[in-house]
Design a protein around this motif. Structure first.
Motif, short mmCIF file in Angstrom:
data_model
loop_
_atom_site.label_atom_id
_atom_site.label_comp_id
_atom_site.label_asym_id
_atom_site.label_seq_id
_atom_site.Cartn_x
_atom_site.Cartn_y
_atom_site.Cartn_z
N VAL A 336 0.90 -1.28 0.06
CA VAL A 336 -0.15 -0.08 0.09
C VAL A 336 0.75 1.26 -0.05
N ARG A 337 2.09 1.21 0.13
CA ARG A 337 2.94 2.40 0.51
C ARG A 337 2.91 3.24 -0.98
N PRO A 338 2.80 3.00 -2.10
CA PRO A 338 2.68 3.90 -3.06
C PRO A 338 1.47 4.53 -3.09
N ALA A 339 0.25 4.00 -2.90
CA ALA A 339 -1.12 4.50 -2.77
C ALA A 339 -1.30 5.68 -1.56
N ALA A 343 4.92 6.73 -2.29
CA ALA A 343 6.09 6.04 -2.18
C ALA A 343 6.74 5.45 -3.43
N TRP A 344 7.96 5.64 -3.62
CA TRP A 344 8.69 5.18 -4.98
C TRP A 344 9.31 3.87 -4.58
N HIS A 345 9.06 2.61 -5.52
CA HIS A 345 9.72 1.63 -5.32
C HIS A 345 10.34 1.09 -6.82
N VAL A 364 2.55 1.64 -14.16
CA VAL A 364 2.60 0.09 -13.65
C VAL A 364 1.35 0.21 -12.45
N VAL A 365 0.45 -0.67 -12.73
CA VAL A 365 -0.81 -0.56 -11.67
C VAL A 365 -1.20 -2.05 -11.27
N GLY A 366 -1.90 -2.19 -10.29
CA GLY A 366 -2.54 -3.26 -9.82
C GLY A 366 -4.26 -3.38 -10.37
N PRO A 367 -4.76 -4.59 -10.05
CA PRO A 367 -5.97 -4.58 -10.51
C PRO A 367 -7.10 -4.27 -9.68
N VAL A 368 -6.79 -3.67 -8.58
CA VAL A 368 -7.86 -3.18 -7.44
C VAL A 368 -8.70 -2.05 -8.12
N GLU A 370 -9.36 0.87 -7.47
CA GLU A 370 -8.98 2.28 -6.99
C GLU A 370 -7.95 2.81 -8.08
N SER A 371 -8.15 4.26 -8.16
CA SER A 371 -7.21 5.07 -9.19
C SER A 371 -5.97 4.89 -8.49
N GLY A 372 -6.04 4.84 -7.08
CA GLY A 372 -4.76 4.92 -6.28
C GLY A 372 -4.22 3.65 -6.32
N ASP A 373 -4.66 2.54 -6.94
CA ASP A 373 -3.57 1.55 -6.98
C ASP A 373 -2.68 1.60 -8.22
N THR A 374 -1.44 2.19 -8.13
CA THR A 374 -0.75 2.42 -9.00
C THR A 374 0.65 2.59 -8.35
#
Length: 442
Positions: A336-339, A343-345, A364-368, A370-374
């Motif tokens: 959850v840190r980037p959202a 945070a940068w990883h 690069v995103v996830g499937p959740v 939420e637009s914050g899932d980036t």
């Protein structure tokens, strides 16, 4: 003249090879791809599946020993208490216990996990602004080494409870030094407006009050100014204020034997310069070297952050007029840190072919849902096909411990790499576990 690049400017991102080179525990092999301590990460992903957390035991040991050595070489009487909140995996706790570390805990659950992992009660410090009566009872029954009291109200509550139970709690007053650590606002803890600690101006009077109360024994002071701190100047400011407070308390005839210096030493997620353990030791010695106090420190992120990666696979690549979206099977419910913190990883492909293919900007995103899932925007990566594996770097701290099952996504598996071998230390959560504790009303 061009404006300077911001810390999160994609133009200043380290390359894939620069990320690997800066992390000696990672290697790129022309046949096996990305290795962690000699183990091909693709092999773990193929067997266990993704998303999966993978930890380097050797990296954790090496960093712990480097920190302990820096403190010893500075001549400090220092006890290292691992901050359990950074990563509470049983394997992680057991390893630090074997190294002789104590634990810094912030809940009853963390206290019990630390004890079950082999950390003695005498080497546990309990921090946190909202210890419940049940948690205080647990700390007292375990007779832990120290409770860091964070308010007048908590001190009175602890005194009454300890007195009723016939126990004596060794306490340190956590003092808020009103120092801005210059870190992310959500992880700053040492400013007057933060919820943590006792106001600096109230510390002498409250310490004297503690000395008069039944059931508590004031043994020292504690402070903690934040997390992911890259500059030593805020430490020096905070330590100077705490050292002055030690002298003021002693002038009032009060005994101060311990100073808990907190944690917060940052790591270079983007290969940025960071402060060293030796530098932190020098700051501590400069403030406390002549005070004849035993020191405690609470490192977490610095010990385990670089030692962990999150393995993920590409679900699909969505082409757009802006830039492609690389959709991973890992998501914000895993990391959850980037959202949460922007945070940068680092993100590194596991394939030996992908690692040397020309790169271009992708999001690069996830499937959740939420637009914050980036995880990253305009990150320069090679073209990634579905099922390609990637490693999200420096995910050993505040990764798995902050995971959730949002969108009914089971918790990821965890794997352990040590001595060129790997094993699973937590199975992937079964789908059925998402509802097995639920009940329908009558």
């Amino acid at each position: 003249m061009a404006a300077p690049s911001s810390p999160n400017d994609p133009a200043t991102d380290p390359s894939i090879q620069e990320l690997i080179t800066a992390r000696p525990w990672l290697k790129h092999d022309a046949q096996a791809g990305l290795l962690l301590d000699g183990v091909p990460l693709a092999a773990i992903a193929d067997v266990v599946g993704t998303p999966t957390w993978v930890y380097s035991a050797a990296t954790m040991r090496c960093r712990y020993r480097a920190l302990a050595t820096a403190m010893a070489e500075a001549g400090l009487d220092m006890q290292v208490h691992y901050a359990v909140k950074a990563n509470d995996s049983r394997a992680v706790l057991a390893q630090f216990a074997a190294e002789g570390a104590g634990a810094d805990v912030v809940s009853g659950g963390e206290l019990l996990k630390a004890r079950r992992a082999g950390i003695p009660a005498s080497a546990i410090v309990y921090s946190g602004v909202g210890k419940s009566e049940q948690e205080m009872r647990l700390a007292l029954s375990e007779d832990i080494g120290q409770i860091n009291v964070e308010s007048t109200e908590e001190l009175e509550m602890l005194s009454a409870l300890a007195g009723a139970l016939g126990h004596t709690a060794r306490v340190a007053l956590r003092v808020n030094p009103d120092v801005d650590a210059g870190t992310n606002d959500k992880i700053a803890t040492g400013r007057a407006t933060d919820k943590f600690g006792i106001p600096y101006a109230d510390a002498v009077a409250l310490y004297a009050r503690a000395a008069s109360l039944p059931g508590v024994e004031p043994v020292g002071l504690a402070t903690h100014i934040g997390s992911q701190i890259l500059d030593l100047a805020p430490y020096r400011d905070a330590f100077a204020r705490i050292a002055a407070l030690v002298e003021a308390l002693r002038e009032h005839g009060l005994r101060v034997g311990t100073v808990d210096c907190g944690g917060g030493l940052g790591i270079g997620y983007r290969n940025e310069p960071t402060s060293s353990p030796a530098g932190l030791a020098a700051a501590m010695k400069g403030a406390f070297g002549g005070l004849d106090v035993r020191l405690i420190m609470e490192p977490g992120r610095w010990l385990v952050g670089p030692a962990g990666v999150l393995l993920a696979s590409v679900v699909l690549v969505k082409q757009t007029r802006h830039e492609p979206f690389v959709v991973l099977d890992a998501a914000m419910n895993d990391l959850v840190r980037p959202a949460m913190y922007d945070a940068w990883h680092g993100i590194v492909p596991l394939s030996p072919v992908d690692a040397v293919t020309p790169v271009g900007p992708v999001t690069v995103v996830g499937p959740v849902c939420e637009s914050g899932d980036t995880f990253a925007r305009s990150r320069r990566l090679p073209p990634l096909a579905p099922n390609a594996h990637v490693a999200i770097l420096d995910a050993g701290a505040y990764g798995v411990v902050m995971s959730s099952t949002y969108n009914a996504r089971p918790l990821a598996a965890e794997a352990w790499v040590d001595d060129a071998r790997w094993s699973v230390i937590r199975d992937r959560q079964p789908m059925e576990a998402l509802w097995e504790r639920e009940r329908l009303p009558a």
